[in-house]
Write a protein that holds these residues in place. Structure first.
Motif, PDB file in Angstrom:
ATOM      1  N   ALA A   1      -5.043  -1.738   6.501  1.00 53.68           N
ATOM      2  CA  ALA A   1      -4.303  -0.755   5.715  1.00 53.68           C
ATOM      3  C   ALA A   1      -2.992  -0.391   6.408  1.00 53.68           C
ATOM      4  CB  ALA A   1      -5.156   0.491   5.505  1.00 53.68           C
TER       5      ALA A   1
ATOM      6  N   ILE B   1      -6.568  -4.587  -1.245  1.00 49.03           N
ATOM      7  CA  ILE B   1      -5.128  -4.287  -1.262  1.00 49.03           C
ATOM      8  C   ILE B   1      -4.346  -5.419  -1.917  1.00 49.03           C
ATOM      9  CG2 ILE B   1      -3.105  -3.919   0.208  1.00 49.03           C
ATOM     10  CD1 ILE B   1      -5.013  -2.504   2.192  1.00 49.03           C
TER      11      ILE B   1
ATOM     12  N   LEU C   1      -3.028   5.231  10.741  1.00 48.51           N
ATOM     13  CA  LEU C   1      -4.067   4.251  10.430  1.00 48.51           C
ATOM     14  C   LEU C   1      -4.367   3.357  11.634  1.00 48.51           C
ATOM     15  CD1 LEU C   1      -2.965   3.329   6.807  1.00 48.51           C
ATOM     16  CD2 LEU C   1      -5.107   4.441   7.471  1.00 48.51           C
TER      17      LEU C   1
ATOM     18  N   LEU D   1       0.831  -1.201   0.000  1.00 52.58           N
ATOM     19  CA  LEU D   1       0.000   0.000   0.000  1.00 52.58           C
ATOM     20  C   LEU D   1       0.869   1.255   0.000  1.00 52.58           C
ATOM     21  CD1 LEU D   1      -2.804   1.227   0.072  1.00 52.58           C
ATOM     22  CD2 LEU D   1      -2.762   1.048   2.568  1.00 52.58           C
TER      23      LEU D   1
ATOM     24  N   ALA E   1     -10.747  -2.240   8.535  1.00 50.09           N
ATOM     25  CA  ALA E   1     -10.118  -1.753   7.309  1.00 50.09           C
ATOM     26  C   ALA E   1      -8.888  -0.910   7.624  1.00 50.09           C
ATOM     27  CB  ALA E   1     -11.125  -0.936   6.501  1.00 50.09           C
TER      28      ALA E   1
ATOM     29  N   ALA F   1     -10.843  -4.926   3.046  1.00 51.10           N
ATOM     30  CA  ALA F   1      -9.618  -4.143   2.832  1.00 51.10           C
ATOM     31  C   ALA F   1      -8.472  -5.036   2.378  1.00 51.10           C
ATOM     32  CB  ALA F   1      -9.239  -3.408   4.117  1.00 51.10           C
TER      33      ALA F   1
END
Length: 370
Positions: free
Chosen positions: A189, A243, A167, A91, A185, A239
């Motif tokens: 992340a 990703i 995050l 990410l 999520a 998520a």
């Protein structure tokens, strides 16, 4: 560094008396100052830019080839790990790709500005949650944002830990406000940015299994057909799927090699890590000290999870687990001190906060070329 640390302690001691304008003014001004300075004490930011340029401008997979594959690139001259492929999550790598179209110097300062904004946002979230946790919001915000290691290394560096910690803090906020899907999520992340963010997720899962409790979530409660842990799992699963699909399209499965690189970092030792220091003082081998520290850490995490499951404060448990990782790792870098700060600021545990301050003091001289 020591003068800054003394000032930091002074602000923490007097934050409620200093007032909101003074504390937040200091946070904003200092973050802006360190964002405007040239990169400090580390050239990792040039690796971030170089990996983006490898993928976008040179058509090379940054999880397969290191910066040395394009030695003529303008970013390469400042890279300190030229033969190492990216150890960062997919990410972060994908998010950094637009930087490849900017001049290297501009890309570096974009990352510095983004790191400063991430630290500011983390402090703001912590301050927002603090009254609901029975914590002074000004002291909590200062504890996160005015730590000299954060200013000098995370923002002044800069380092992508700022984004992973932001995050993670959003994930904590999601659990505390009964928004478990968003929390799942956010945690995934964060892990997709930096694997160290995974420490807090099991404690969030324990909190979700127990269901929402406490006065700070009652205002958000509504009937939902899926329970808290189900919503956490759905958010995390969606998520993770998105990703992973994006990473597979961009890198195939080569991005999984980053996990091996992260694990391989335990093969390195930093001079001021706790296991290395213990080995030096006690006269034992570094491998013995490392193995012992990791074994103790595994026991600590198991005990903290059990304690949280039995009704203990999961935020406090996650904070201790994150801090324990800093004590156990043989590869400790000063910007890692950001990891436990938001959790500790919300933990209501003065012993933990004092322990973090002691480790901060110990790390003040780390990475300074004297």
């Amino acid at each position: 560094m020591w003068a800054g640390f003394a000032a930091y302690l002074g602000v923490l001691a007097r934050a409620p008396r200093l007032g909101r304008r003074t504390v937040w003014g200091a946070i904003v001004v200092l973050l802006l100052l360190f964002a405007c300075l040239p990169p400090l004490l580390s050239h990792d930011v040039y690796s971030y830019v170089d990996y983006a340029r490898l993928g976008v401008l040179h058509g090379l997979d940054p999880y397969v080839r290191g910066p040395a594959a394009a030695p003529a690139d303008p970013a390469f001259a400042q890279v300190t790990w030229p033969h190492t492929a990216s150890a960062y999550g997919p990410l972060f790598t994908l998010a950094s790709y637009p930087l490849a179209w900017l001049p290297v110097g501009v890309a570096v300062h974009v990352l510095k500005a983004a790191s400063a904004l991430a630290v500011l946002a983390t402090a703001a979230i912590v301050a927002r949650l603090a009254p609901l946790r029975g914590v002074d919001p000004l002291r909590a915000a200062a504890f996160v944002a005015l730590n000299p290691l954060v200013l000098v290394h995370v923002v002044g560096g800069p380092h992508n830990d700022a984004f992973a910690v932001l995050l993670t803090t959003l994930g904590v906020a999601g659990i505390l406000s009964a928004r478990e899907a968003e929390s799942g999520a956010a945690f995934v992340a964060a892990i997709a940015l930096k694997a160290s963010a995974a420490v807090a997720l099991p404690f969030a899962a324990v909190a979700a299994l127990q269901g929402p409790t406490g006065r700070y979530v009652k205002a958000s409660l509504t009937y939902r057909p899926v329970g808290p842990v189900g919503r956490l799992g759905i958010g995390a699963g969606v998520a993770a799927g998105v990703i992973a699909l994006a990473a597979w399209v961009a890198f195939g499965w080569d991005w999984l090699d980053a996990l091996a690189l992260v694990g391989g970092s335990q093969g390195h030792t930093s001079h001021l890590s706790v296991p290395t220091t213990f080995a030096r003082i006690a006269g034992v081998g570094k491998d013995v000290a490392r193995a012992g520290a990791l074994a103790l850490y595994a026991i600590l995490v198991a005990w903290l999870l059990l304690w949280a499951w039995r009704g203990g404060d999961w935020v406090r448990a996650a904070a201790w687990a994150t801090f324990g990782l800093l004590l156990a790792t043989a590869w400790l870098l000063p910007w890692y001190l950001l990891w436990p700060l938001p959790l500790a600021a919300l933990s209501r545990d003065n012993l933990l906060k004092l322990s973090i301050l002691v480790l901060t003091a110990y790390q003040l001289g780390a990475r300074i070329p004297l």
